[in-house]
Design a protein around this motif. Sequence first.
Motif, mmCIF file in Angstrom:
data_model
loop_
_atom_site.group_PDB
_atom_site.id
_atom_site.type_symbol
_atom_site.label_atom_id
_atom_site.label_comp_id
_atom_site.label_asym_id
_atom_site.label_seq_id
_atom_site.Cartn_x
_atom_site.Cartn_y
_atom_site.Cartn_z
ATOM 1 N N ALA A 244 -3.178 10.786 7.942
ATOM 2 C CA ALA A 244 -2.345 9.674 7.482
ATOM 3 C C ALA A 244 -2.662 8.381 8.222
ATOM 4 O O ALA A 244 -2.725 7.312 7.606
ATOM 5 N N ASP A 245 -2.873 8.455 9.532
ATOM 6 C CA ASP A 245 -3.170 7.239 10.298
ATOM 7 C C ASP A 245 -4.493 6.613 9.859
ATOM 8 O O ASP A 245 -4.608 5.394 9.780
ATOM 9 N N GLY A 246 -5.483 7.435 9.569
ATOM 10 C CA GLY A 246 -6.765 6.916 9.083
ATOM 11 C C GLY A 246 -6.615 6.224 7.741
ATOM 12 O O GLY A 246 -7.219 5.175 7.494
ATOM 13 N N ALA A 247 -5.789 6.789 6.865
ATOM 14 C CA ALA A 247 -5.550 6.170 5.561
ATOM 15 C C ALA A 247 -4.807 4.847 5.717
ATOM 16 O O ALA A 247 -5.098 3.870 5.029
ATOM 17 N N LYS A 248 -3.841 4.811 6.635
ATOM 18 C CA LYS A 248 -3.113 3.568 6.886
ATOM 19 C C LYS A 248 -4.056 2.489 7.416
ATOM 20 O O LYS A 248 -3.976 1.327 7.011
ATOM 21 N N GLN A 249 -4.953 2.873 8.321
ATOM 22 C CA GLN A 249 -5.925 1.912 8.861
ATOM 23 C C GLN A 249 -6.847 1.391 7.765
ATOM 24 O O GLN A 249 -7.148 0.197 7.718
ATOM 25 N N ALA A 250 -7.312 2.284 6.896
ATOM 26 C CA ALA A 250 -8.195 1.866 5.810
ATOM 27 C C ALA A 250 -7.490 0.890 4.877
ATOM 28 O O ALA A 250 -8.079 -0.106 4.449
ATOM 29 N N ALA A 251 -6.225 1.157 4.570
ATOM 30 C CA ALA A 251 -5.452 0.247 3.722
ATOM 31 C C ALA A 251 -5.293 -1.110 4.398
ATOM 32 O O ALA A 251 -5.414 -2.156 3.758
ATOM 33 N N ASP A 252 -5.051 -1.113 5.695
ATOM 34 C CA ASP A 252 -4.907 -2.350 6.450
ATOM 35 C C ASP A 252 -6.206 -3.163 6.431
ATOM 36 O O ASP A 252 -6.190 -4.371 6.195
ATOM 37 N N VAL A 253 -7.337 -2.491 6.651
ATOM 38 C CA VAL A 253 -8.641 -3.175 6.640
ATOM 39 C C VAL A 253 -8.908 -3.775 5.264
ATOM 40 O O VAL A 253 -9.315 -4.933 5.139
ATOM 41 N N TRP A 254 -8.664 -2.984 4.213
ATOM 42 C CA TRP A 254 -8.885 -3.501 2.860
ATOM 43 C C TRP A 254 -8.021 -4.727 2.602
ATOM 44 O O TRP A 254 -8.497 -5.736 2.082
ATOM 45 N N ALA B 9 0.826 -1.201 0.000
ATOM 46 C CA ALA B 9 0.000 0.000 0.000
ATOM 47 C C ALA B 9 0.863 1.256 0.000
ATOM 48 O O ALA B 9 2.019 1.232 0.414
ATOM 49 N N THR B 10 0.251 2.336 -0.457
ATOM 50 C CA THR B 10 0.863 3.657 -0.420
ATOM 51 C C THR B 10 -0.155 4.628 0.151
ATOM 52 O O THR B 10 -1.343 4.538 -0.168
ATOM 53 N N VAL B 11 0.313 5.531 0.988
ATOM 54 C CA VAL B 11 -0.517 6.596 1.560
ATOM 55 C C VAL B 11 0.180 7.910 1.224
ATOM 56 O O VAL B 11 1.376 8.061 1.470
ATOM 57 N N GLU B 12 -0.583 8.849 0.632
ATOM 58 C CA GLU B 12 0.021 10.110 0.205
ATOM 59 C C GLU B 12 -0.965 11.253 0.387
ATOM 60 O O GLU B 12 -2.172 11.095 0.157
ATOM 61 N N PHE B 13 -0.451 12.419 0.785
ATOM 62 C CA PHE B 13 -1.309 13.588 0.969
ATOM 63 C C PHE B 13 -1.654 14.181 -0.389
ATOM 64 O O PHE B 13 -0.790 14.424 -1.216
ATOM 65 N N THR C 266 -4.753 10.056 0.595
ATOM 66 C CA THR C 266 -5.234 9.020 -0.316
ATOM 67 C C THR C 266 -4.395 7.769 -0.116
ATOM 68 O O THR C 266 -3.188 7.844 0.050
ATOM 69 N N TRP C 267 -5.064 6.628 -0.121
ATOM 70 C CA TRP C 267 -4.338 5.359 -0.041
ATOM 71 C C TRP C 267 -4.701 4.516 -1.253
ATOM 72 O O TRP C 267 -5.780 4.655 -1.820
ATOM 73 N N TRP C 268 -3.777 3.687 -1.683
ATOM 74 C CA TRP C 268 -4.034 2.744 -2.763
ATOM 75 C C TRP C 268 -3.080 1.576 -2.625
ATOM 76 O O TRP C 268 -2.149 1.610 -1.842
ATOM 77 N N SER C 269 -3.366 0.526 -3.394
ATOM 78 C CA SER C 269 -2.542 -0.676 -3.316
ATOM 79 C C SER C 269 -2.087 -1.096 -4.709
ATOM 80 O O SER C 269 -2.899 -1.105 -5.646
ATOM 81 N N PRO C 270 -0.826 -1.460 -4.862
ATOM 82 C CA PRO C 270 -0.366 -1.982 -6.151
ATOM 83 C C PRO C 270 -0.886 -3.403 -6.408
ATOM 84 O O PRO C 270 -0.729 -3.931 -7.504
ATOM 85 N N LEU C 271 -1.541 -4.004 -5.423
ATOM 86 C CA LEU C 271 -2.056 -5.366 -5.583
ATOM 87 C C LEU C 271 -3.338 -5.409 -6.407
ATOM 88 O O LEU C 271 -3.705 -6.459 -6.937
ATOM 89 N N SER C 272 -4.023 -4.275 -6.503
ATOM 90 C CA SER C 272 -5.256 -4.193 -7.287
ATOM 91 C C SER C 272 -5.395 -2.764 -7.792
ATOM 92 O O SER C 272 -5.443 -1.827 -6.997
ATOM 93 N N GLU C 273 -5.464 -2.596 -9.095
ATOM 94 C CA GLU C 273 -5.371 -1.243 -9.643
ATOM 95 C C GLU C 273 -6.581 -0.352 -9.391
ATOM 96 O O GLU C 273 -6.472 0.861 -9.491
ATOM 97 N N ASP C 274 -7.721 -0.897 -9.050
ATOM 98 C CA ASP C 274 -8.894 -0.044 -8.835
ATOM 99 C C ASP C 274 -9.258 0.105 -7.350
ATOM 100 O O ASP C 274 -10.368 0.484 -7.013
ATOM 101 N N ILE C 275 -8.313 -0.166 -6.477
ATOM 102 C CA ILE C 275 -8.552 -0.046 -5.039
ATOM 103 C C ILE C 275 -7.878 1.209 -4.517
ATOM 104 O O ILE C 275 -6.675 1.392 -4.681
ATOM 105 N N TRP C 276 -8.661 2.081 -3.883
ATOM 106 C CA TRP C 276 -8.130 3.303 -3.294
ATOM 107 C C TRP C 276 -9.188 3.895 -2.373
ATOM 108 O O TRP C 276 -10.340 3.476 -2.367
ATOM 109 N N GLY C 277 -8.769 4.866 -1.578
ATOM 110 C CA GLY C 277 -9.702 5.546 -0.687
ATOM 111 C C GLY C 277 -9.070 6.798 -0.116
ATOM 112 O O GLY C 277 -7.904 7.100 -0.378
#
Length: 89
Positions: free
Chosen positions: A63-73, A35-39, A47-58
Amino acid sequence: MSDVSSNGRITWTQDGISEVPLQRFTGRVGAIEVATVEFDGSNRLWTWWSPLSEDIWGHAKDADGAKQAADVWLREWLENFRTFFEAGR
């Protein structure tokens, strides 16, 4: 950069250029980037996204909230593969 934190099983490293920290974090599980988290300055959200799936982001407000969301996903996404890994035992 040397700023490393852990959120569950994901290890987050803050990116930087020439020892200047950026508002961007890369999450890894072991050697795998998950995952990547970027302002996003234009929207003033993280914004967070994952290189594991190209259409996944939020988005998240910090930053901590984005990290948590990436972890949950990631946990929910990996759950889909449980039968595959258990079948090999």
